[in-house]
Design an enzyme around this catalytic site. Sequence first.
Site, PDB file in Angstrom:
ATOM      1  N   HIS A 188       1.557   3.876   2.000  1.00  0.00           N
ATOM      2  CA  HIS A 188       2.209   4.760   3.113  1.00  0.00           C
ATOM      3  C   HIS A 188       3.514   4.720   2.842  1.00  0.00           C
ATOM      4  O   HIS A 188       4.301   3.966   2.534  1.00  0.00           O
ATOM      5  CB  HIS A 188       1.564   4.093   4.284  1.00  0.00           C
ATOM      6  N   HIS A 203       5.436  -4.307  10.777  1.00  0.00           N
ATOM      7  CA  HIS A 203       5.803  -3.758  11.968  1.00  0.00           C
ATOM      8  C   HIS A 203       5.892  -4.770  13.057  1.00  0.00           C
ATOM      9  O   HIS A 203       5.203  -5.870  13.462  1.00  0.00           O
ATOM     10  CB  HIS A 203       4.726  -2.643  12.336  1.00  0.00           C
ATOM     11  N   HIS A 229       0.832  -1.256  -0.125  1.00  0.00           N
ATOM     12  CA  HIS A 229      -0.127  -0.093   0.187  1.00  0.00           C
ATOM     13  C   HIS A 229       0.863   1.155  -0.079  1.00  0.00           C
ATOM     14  O   HIS A 229       2.218   1.142   0.022  1.00  0.00           O
ATOM     15  CB  HIS A 229      -0.736   0.121   1.083  1.00  0.00           C
ATOM     16  N   HIS A 247      -7.130  -1.055   5.940  1.00  0.00           N
ATOM     17  CA  HIS A 247      -6.184   0.009   6.226  1.00  0.00           C
ATOM     18  C   HIS A 247      -6.079   1.089   5.523  1.00  0.00           C
ATOM     19  O   HIS A 247      -6.165   2.170   5.842  1.00  0.00           O
ATOM     20  CB  HIS A 247      -4.944  -1.006   6.758  1.00  0.00           C
ATOM     21  N   ASP A 264       6.216   4.848   4.793  1.00  0.00           N
ATOM     22  CA  ASP A 264       6.891   3.797   5.370  1.00  0.00           C
ATOM     23  C   ASP A 264       6.932   2.554   4.724  1.00  0.00           C
ATOM     24  O   ASP A 264       7.275   1.561   5.272  1.00  0.00           O
ATOM     25  CB  ASP A 264       6.625   3.782   6.976  1.00  0.00           C
ATOM     26  N   HIS A 265       6.321   2.449   3.633  1.00  0.00           N
ATOM     27  CA  HIS A 265       6.057   1.222   2.849  1.00  0.00           C
ATOM     28  C   HIS A 265       6.861   1.346   1.441  1.00  0.00           C
ATOM     29  O   HIS A 265       7.224   0.457   0.686  1.00  0.00           O
ATOM     30  CB  HIS A 265       4.933   0.523   2.620  1.00  0.00           C
ATOM     31  N   ASP A 306       0.247  -3.873   6.361  1.00  0.00           N
ATOM     32  CA  ASP A 306      -0.521  -3.399   7.490  1.00  0.00           C
ATOM     33  C   ASP A 306      -1.999  -3.726   7.804  1.00  0.00           C
ATOM     34  O   ASP A 306      -2.460  -3.199   8.348  1.00  0.00           O
ATOM     35  CB  ASP A 306      -0.355  -1.760   7.612  1.00  0.00           C
TER      36      ASP A 306
HETATM   37 ZN    ZN Z   1       0.024   1.691   6.592  1.00  0.00          ZN
END
Ligand code: ZN
Length: 257
Positions: free
Chosen positions: A56, A175, A54, A113, A58-59, A137
Amino acid sequence: MQIERIPVLSDNYVFLLFDEQQKIAAVVDPAVAKPILQRLQALELDLVAIFNTHHHSDHVGGNRQLLRHFPNICVYGGVKDQGRIPEQQVFLQEGDTVEFAGRKAQVFFVPGHTRAHIAYYFPPATSGETGELFCGDTLFAGGCGRLFEGTPSQMVNSLNKIRALPDNTRVWCAHEYTLNNLKFALTVEAGNNILQTRYQEVKEKRDHNIATVPSMLGVEKQTNPFLRWDAPSLQAFTNQKDPARVFGKLRGMKDLF
Ligand SMILES: [Zn+2]
């Protein structure tokens, strides 16, 4: 196919998939590029693909820099993330497959999410081996992602697809949230003996800074409240029967935990 977990940022995991004979690698959700580039160099691997779950940051934060170093790589993501994943080239939907090093992964559309989230599942290469699930996530060890762009009922549908996979599946979530997730789980299902045991094991590991990812899906089914909307204990605890309502109530409580 070998899988290596690379811890980055405060609590993210990036996963490096590689084949030592062919000397090729793929990376799942590269939050950043530098530690990935260092590992690729140390192992003398050629990066051929980025699998994003996805959009975001941090991905996907490492996408551009990785592409600069390996201009021929293919960047995969969900079709509904079009325009949100840097350098995305392939737009995947439910039922698609992707290939890496002679292995085929099935793509699941798992909104909740985010509205575009996908997961990649590599079935076992031979019977008796583990399957490998890269779920971003959506599902965490002991928990699940927050609902930023989806509803409880969408997330239950998504988690239901994951729950249908074999117990012998490794859950490579993005995570290290496991200890806190299990602390919450114990507040809603205190009488679950398997959960109590898991909590102690995870606490011991975290006390020694040992990673708790991947987890096994069979264990998640027994201890993760967000896969247990039909457990009588959680239905009683939430005073609900409908899966989306049981899930929604638990998710709301976790948001405030
Ligand atoms: Zn995320």
